[in-house]
Write a protein that holds these residues in place. Structure first.
Motif: not given
Length: 454
Positions: A250-265
């Motif tokens: 899940l963390a791998k997928k979330l790091q690709q979510e453009a809607g999240l901030s760079e810090a979150a990714r």
């Protein structure tokens, strides 16, 4: 075929029938009541097994509605103790057979608790019954002790030890063969990662079956109302290499979510890069100073959204000769600057004398029955040997068998269960017929926690 093997095969259907009665009780920890401190399931299982013990002609006793024992013999104070548990983890999903029953197919027996730990402790109880029927006369009293909170903290053991003396020697059939002289330290740390208000608004609650007992297999979370899922493969938390961890997927997928901030990714990227398939702690520095010893084991177990950001619980199992402070220092050096670490569970390692007479006796029994002589070992698991003085873990899993408990379709081969009855009968017979047991606690077990550090 010796007389033990003969009577085991002769009475095998009766043993399975009694085991099935215990397997059919869903003894998962539930809501506490006055007469059932761990819920109705564990209490029902305890009552059922003590009823069987009385039917076999043994003395029984229940303590604080939490734990009980079946006893044979008349020696005054010293006794041999065999400690197992009747509580089980939740069934979970994905079963091909009813989880709370005993199902035999293709040479295997299936059901929640068949391995951990109803099957093995019933092997001991029924094995004691068979010894009695064979005319064995115990020189030392023996107790088969049945706990009901092993899976949730072992709070049943303090209740037992407050009411009863510790055994002079014994074992717990809740680990692996050969004899286990040491249990590694267990540490559960919570890593906290702050997120911005905007990220916390975009990110929903993380849903899925997460527990310190296993590698999570399915997780889902919404990001700006879009569902992101992760599918892995469940495995026990002390055998993470046998599964696929949905947290790091899940963390791998979330790091690709453009809607999240760079810090979150970046936070998600750290979780994925440092912990995905890094089962011996490579990503957080635990493999370096343990390189010449037993490997540490690292398992992410619970990922949650909090009011401040994300929290990640990580289970760490480390060598018996190492210290908790060393583990924490290594992890801190590899954390992102904004992250914090908190200890939420700490179980010190134990290490007993592997050359003690008791350890040698059990090793000899295992060698004689199986034809394979093996040196004592350590384990990443946690058993009653951590809480009960003078006992060692001994069986039931044979070398090479790993990652079967706490999963769907928990099983044990029929031949293995029969072998366990045989091994435990020989072990108990050797211990209760030994005239030198009385008052020889130090001789049997050797030093307590001789290489533990806490």
């Amino acid at each position: 075929m010796d007389q033990f093997e003969h009577i085991i095969k002769q009475q095998w259907p009766a043993l399975l029938a009694d085991l099935q009665r215990i397997m059919q009780v869903p003894s998962v920890k539930g809501t506490a009541t006055k007469n059932a401190p761990y819920g109705t399931g564990p209490k029902q299982a305890l009552e059922q097994v003590l009823r069987l013990g009385r039917g076999y002609g043994f003395k029984t006793k229940m303590i604080d509605q939490k734990i009980g024992y079946v006893e044979w013999g008349t020696s005054d104070t010293d006794y041999i103790g065999v400690f197992g548990h009747l509580d089980v983890v939740a069934a979970g999903e994905g079963w091909s057979v009813p989880p709370f029953d005993l199902t035999e197919k293709a040479g295997n027996l299936y059901g929640r608790g068949i391995l951990d730990n109803k099957g093995p402790i019933m092997c001991c109880l029924y094995g004691l019954k068979l010894l009695k029927e064979l005319g064995v006369v115990p020189s030392t009293k023996i107790r088969i002790v049945f706990g009901t909170d092993e899976e949730s903290g072992m709070s049943d053991i303090p209740a037992y030890l407050a009411a009863e003396s510790a055994p002079s020697f014994g074992f717990t059939p809740d680990c692996k063969y050969p004899v286990v002289y040491g249990e590694r330290g267990i540490l559960q740390v919570r890593l906290s990662f702050p997120l911005s208000t905007q990220d916390r608004l975009l990110l929903g609650t993380i849903e899925g079956d997460q527990s310190r007992a296993h590698v999570p297999d399915q997780l889902r979370v919404t990001v700006a109302e879009r569902v992101v899922t992760a599918k892995g493969r469940r495995a026990p938390s002390n055998a993470p290499e046998l599964g696929e961890n949905a947290i790091t997927i899940l963390a791998k997928k979330l790091q690709q979510e453009a809607g999240l901030s760079e810090a979150a990714r970046t936070t998600c990227a750290w979780i994925a890069e440092k912990l995905h398939a890094q089962h011996t702690g490579e990503g957080i520095g635990l493999h370096t100073f343990f390189a010449t010893e037993e490997a540490s084991l690292v398992t992410p177990v619970i990922l949650q959204k909090t009011t401040e950001g994300l929290s990640l619980d990580v289970s760490v199992r480390y060598p018996v000769a190492r210290k908790e402070a060393q583990v924490l220092a290594a992890i801190r050096q590899h954390l992102p600057k904004q992250a914090e670490i908190e200890v939420v569970r700490s179980i010190p390692s134990i290490c007993r004398d592997k050359e003690s007479r008791g350890a040698r006796l059990l090793s000899e029994v295992y060698g004689q029955v199986t034809g394979t002589y093996l040196a004592p070992v350590t384990t990443t698991g946690a058993t009653y040997a951590r809480k009960v003085p003078n006992i060692l873990a001994f069986g039931p899993s044979f070398p090479g068998q790993k990652g079967i408990a706490h999963r769907e379709d928990e099983y044990m081969a029929v031949a293995d269960l029969q072998s366990n009855v045989n091994i435990y009968m020989h072990a108990m017979a050797a211990l209760i017929k030994n005239e030198n047991n009385k008052g020889t606690q130090e001789v049997l077990i050797g030093g307590e926690n001789i290489c533990g550090e806490q």
